[in-house]
Write a protein that holds these residues in place. Structure first.
Motif, PDB file in Angstrom:
ATOM      1  N   ASN A   1       0.838  -1.196   0.000  1.00 35.37           N
ATOM      2  CA  ASN A   1       0.000   0.000   0.000  1.00 35.37           C
ATOM      3  C   ASN A   1       0.876   1.250   0.000  1.00 35.37           C
ATOM      4  OD1 ASN A   1      -2.442  -1.416   0.073  1.00 35.37           O
ATOM      5  ND2 ASN A   1      -2.466  -1.491   2.309  1.00 35.37           N
ATOM      6  N   GLY A   2       0.506   2.207  -0.811  1.00 31.52           N
ATOM      7  CA  GLY A   2       1.199   3.489  -0.811  1.00 31.52           C
ATOM      8  C   GLY A   2       0.281   4.565  -0.250  1.00 31.52           C
ATOM      9  N   TYR A   3       0.783   5.340   0.710  1.00 30.50           N
ATOM     10  CA  TYR A   3       0.001   6.405   1.324  1.00 30.50           C
ATOM     11  C   TYR A   3       0.752   7.729   1.230  1.00 30.50           C
ATOM     12  CZ  TYR A   3      -2.775   2.693   3.555  1.00 30.50           C
ATOM     13  OH  TYR A   3      -3.567   1.603   3.792  1.00 30.50           O
ATOM     14  N   GLN A   4      -0.002   8.777   0.905  1.00 32.15           N
ATOM     15  CA  GLN A   4       0.550  10.129   1.007  1.00 32.15           C
ATOM     16  C   GLN A   4       0.127  10.690   2.368  1.00 32.15           C
ATOM     17  OE1 GLN A   4      -1.140  13.935  -0.749  1.00 32.15           O
ATOM     18  NE2 GLN A   4       0.539  13.579  -2.188  1.00 32.15           N
ATOM     19  N   ILE A   5       1.112  11.074   3.180  1.00 33.96           N
ATOM     20  CA  ILE A   5       0.834  11.593   4.513  1.00 33.96           C
ATOM     21  C   ILE A   5       0.818  13.119   4.443  1.00 33.96           C
ATOM     22  CG2 ILE A   5       1.462  11.501   6.940  1.00 33.96           C
ATOM     23  CD1 ILE A   5       0.910   8.769   5.654  1.00 33.96           C
ATOM     24  N   GLN A   6      -0.327  13.693   4.696  1.00 38.93           N
ATOM     25  CA  GLN A   6      -0.449  15.155   4.708  1.00 38.93           C
ATOM     26  C   GLN A   6      -0.144  15.677   6.104  1.00 38.93           C
ATOM     27  OE1 GLN A   6      -4.344  16.137   3.190  1.00 38.93           O
ATOM     28  NE2 GLN A   6      -3.717  15.875   1.067  1.00 38.93           N
ATOM     29  N   LEU A   7       0.876  16.513   6.198  1.00 40.27           N
ATOM     30  CA  LEU A   7       1.295  17.103   7.465  1.00 40.27           C
ATOM     31  C   LEU A   7       0.822  18.546   7.508  1.00 40.27           C
ATOM     32  CD1 LEU A   7       4.954  15.728   7.527  1.00 40.27           C
ATOM     33  CD2 LEU A   7       2.915  14.694   8.517  1.00 40.27           C
ATOM     34  N   GLU A   8       0.026  18.866   8.514  1.00 42.91           N
ATOM     35  CA  GLU A   8      -0.503  20.219   8.653  1.00 42.91           C
ATOM     36  C   GLU A   8       0.219  20.951   9.776  1.00 42.91           C
ATOM     37  OE1 GLU A   8      -4.632  19.517   9.353  1.00 42.91           O
ATOM     38  OE2 GLU A   8      -5.014  18.756   7.315  1.00 42.91           O
ATOM     39  N   GLU A   9      -0.073  22.232   9.913  1.00 46.68           N
ATOM     40  CA  GLU A   9       0.585  23.020  10.952  1.00 46.68           C
ATOM     41  C   GLU A   9       0.251  22.515  12.348  1.00 46.68           C
ATOM     42  OE1 GLU A   9      -0.442  27.065  10.261  1.00 46.68           O
ATOM     43  OE2 GLU A   9       0.806  27.256   8.471  1.00 46.68           O
ATOM     44  N   ARG A  10      -0.897  21.892  12.502  1.00 42.81           N
ATOM     45  CA  ARG A  10      -1.288  21.374  13.816  1.00 42.81           C
ATOM     46  C   ARG A  10      -0.887  19.916  14.013  1.00 42.81           C
ATOM     47  NH1 ARG A  10      -7.899  20.938  13.175  1.00 42.81           N
ATOM     48  NH2 ARG A  10      -7.929  19.604  11.316  1.00 42.81           N
ATOM     49  N   THR A  11      -0.225  19.298  13.042  1.00 40.66           N
ATOM     50  CA  THR A  11       0.244  17.929  13.187  1.00 40.66           C
ATOM     51  C   THR A  11       1.371  17.865  14.205  1.00 40.66           C
ATOM     52  OG1 THR A  11      -0.321  17.425  10.882  1.00 40.66           O
ATOM     53  CG2 THR A  11       1.205  15.935  11.983  1.00 40.66           C
ATOM     54  N   THR A  12       1.295  16.916  15.137  1.00 39.46           N
ATOM     55  CA  THR A  12       2.327  16.738  16.149  1.00 39.46           C
ATOM     56  C   THR A  12       3.402  15.793  15.622  1.00 39.46           C
ATOM     57  OG1 THR A  12       0.714  17.051  17.934  1.00 39.46           O
ATOM     58  CG2 THR A  12       2.793  15.984  18.504  1.00 39.46           C
ATOM     59  N   LEU A  13       4.658  16.235  15.655  1.00 38.33           N
ATOM     60  CA  LEU A  13       5.790  15.432  15.209  1.00 38.33           C
ATOM     61  C   LEU A  13       6.594  14.997  16.427  1.00 38.33           C
ATOM     62  CD1 LEU A  13       6.977  17.571  12.153  1.00 38.33           C
ATOM     63  CD2 LEU A  13       5.363  15.662  12.172  1.00 38.33           C
ATOM     64  N   LEU A  14       6.830  13.685  16.548  1.00 38.15           N
ATOM     65  CA  LEU A  14       7.515  13.145  17.719  1.00 38.15           C
ATOM     66  C   LEU A  14       8.675  12.254  17.302  1.00 38.15           C
ATOM     67  CD1 LEU A  14       4.422  12.032  19.864  1.00 38.15           C
ATOM     68  CD2 LEU A  14       5.740  14.148  20.106  1.00 38.15           C
ATOM     69  N   GLY A  15       9.633  12.107  18.237  1.00 39.85           N
ATOM     70  CA  GLY A  15      10.729  11.175  18.063  1.00 39.85           C
ATOM     71  C   GLY A  15      10.390   9.833  18.670  1.00 39.85           C
ATOM     72  N   ILE A  16      11.359   8.925  18.679  1.00 39.30           N
ATOM     73  CA  ILE A  16      11.107   7.564  19.115  1.00 39.30           C
ATOM     74  C   ILE A  16      10.718   7.495  20.590  1.00 39.30           C
ATOM     75  CG2 ILE A  16      13.550   7.162  19.648  1.00 39.30           C
ATOM     76  CD1 ILE A  16      13.148   4.268  18.692  1.00 39.30           C
TER      77      ILE A  16
END
Length: 253
Positions: free
Chosen positions: A100-115
């Motif tokens: 499966n291929g997915y395009q991930i849309q990242l918005e300004e309110r998207t939370t980005l985290l490390g491991i």
């Protein structure tokens, strides 16, 4: 005899009509069933948690909003979690043996985290990294609008800190955050560093003033290939004598 022929003819016509009606109705039912099986190979639109997606292509820009391309490997152990609840696992849906291929849309309110759940930045998400994504899957099962993305790679993650510069030294500067914490920042401004500066450029004086931001790219040091040790000179062999040459000619060598 004539009546028997007429009766056989009428009976044959009746059987043709009856069989056409029966098998025709059955044929009508087969197509929707096939469609249902085909549609069952894709998850319906909804809110899911996708684990262990691999980034195929990172963001082409340095700021949100943006998008990244990912792949979900076709594995029997693959599961997704409806509504992000880990106690509600669902088997991943694949089309035969395809991934499966997915395009991930990242918005300004998207939370980005490390491991380790620490804050991360967009530049930390690179091709080849494995990520978990919590978000909304589109009706065509191709786009995920991410609420949270966690990078599973074991590496140091960047963070965004804000504060007021309290002290400047040759090695860096100290900032004071809104919480009162004092943090020493090692200066990345060194010879050879690549920077992007936003400000007012005075072309007449070659000066940038009213600086809004400074973006500093990491300095990459290329290791030089070690020089190969010189090979010892070989002693040239003596030239063959005329007698030896004539000997070779005799034997056609």
């Amino acid at each position: 005899m004539c009546k028997t022929i007429k009766f056989s003819t009428i009976l044959g016509i009746f059987l043709v009509i009856f069989l056409s009606a029966v098998f025709g109705a059955s044929a009508i039912e087969v197509t929707p069933a096939a469609d249902k099986i085909e549609s069952a190979r894709a998850l319906p639109a909804g809110f899911y948690q996708f684990n262990n997606l691999e980034i195929l292509k990172g963001s082409s820009v340095d700021e949100l909003p943006t998008a990244i391309e990912t792949i979900q490997k076709n594995e029997k152990s693959c599961v997704v979690y409806e509504n992000g609840k880990t106690d509600l696992p669902l088997s991943c849906a694949f089309n035969k043996d395809e991934n499966n291929g997915y395009q991930i849309q990242l918005e300004e309110r998207t939370t980005l985290l490390g491991i380790n759940q620490e804050p991360a930045m967009l530049s930390d998400f690179e091709a080849g990294d494995k990520i978990n994504v919590l978000g909304w899957l589109s009706s065509d099962s191709k786009i995920i609008r991410a609420a949270m993305v966690r990078n599973l790679s074991a590496k140091d993650f960047h963070q965004s800190l804000s504060g007021t510069i309290k002290k400047v030294s040759a090695d860096g500067f100290v900032i004071t955050t809104a919480k009162g914490d004092e943090i020493f920042v090692k200066t990345p401004i060194v010879e050879g560093a690549q920077v992007t500066i936003k400000g007012v450029f005075d072309k007449a004086n070659n000066t940038v003033k009213n600086v809004l931001s400074i973006f500093i790219k990491p300095t990459i040091v290329l290791q030089e290939k070690p020089a190969e040790a010189p090979q010892p000179a070989t002693t040239p062999s003596a030239k063959p004598s005329t007698l030896f040459k004539n000997f070779l000619k005799v034997f056609g060598l």
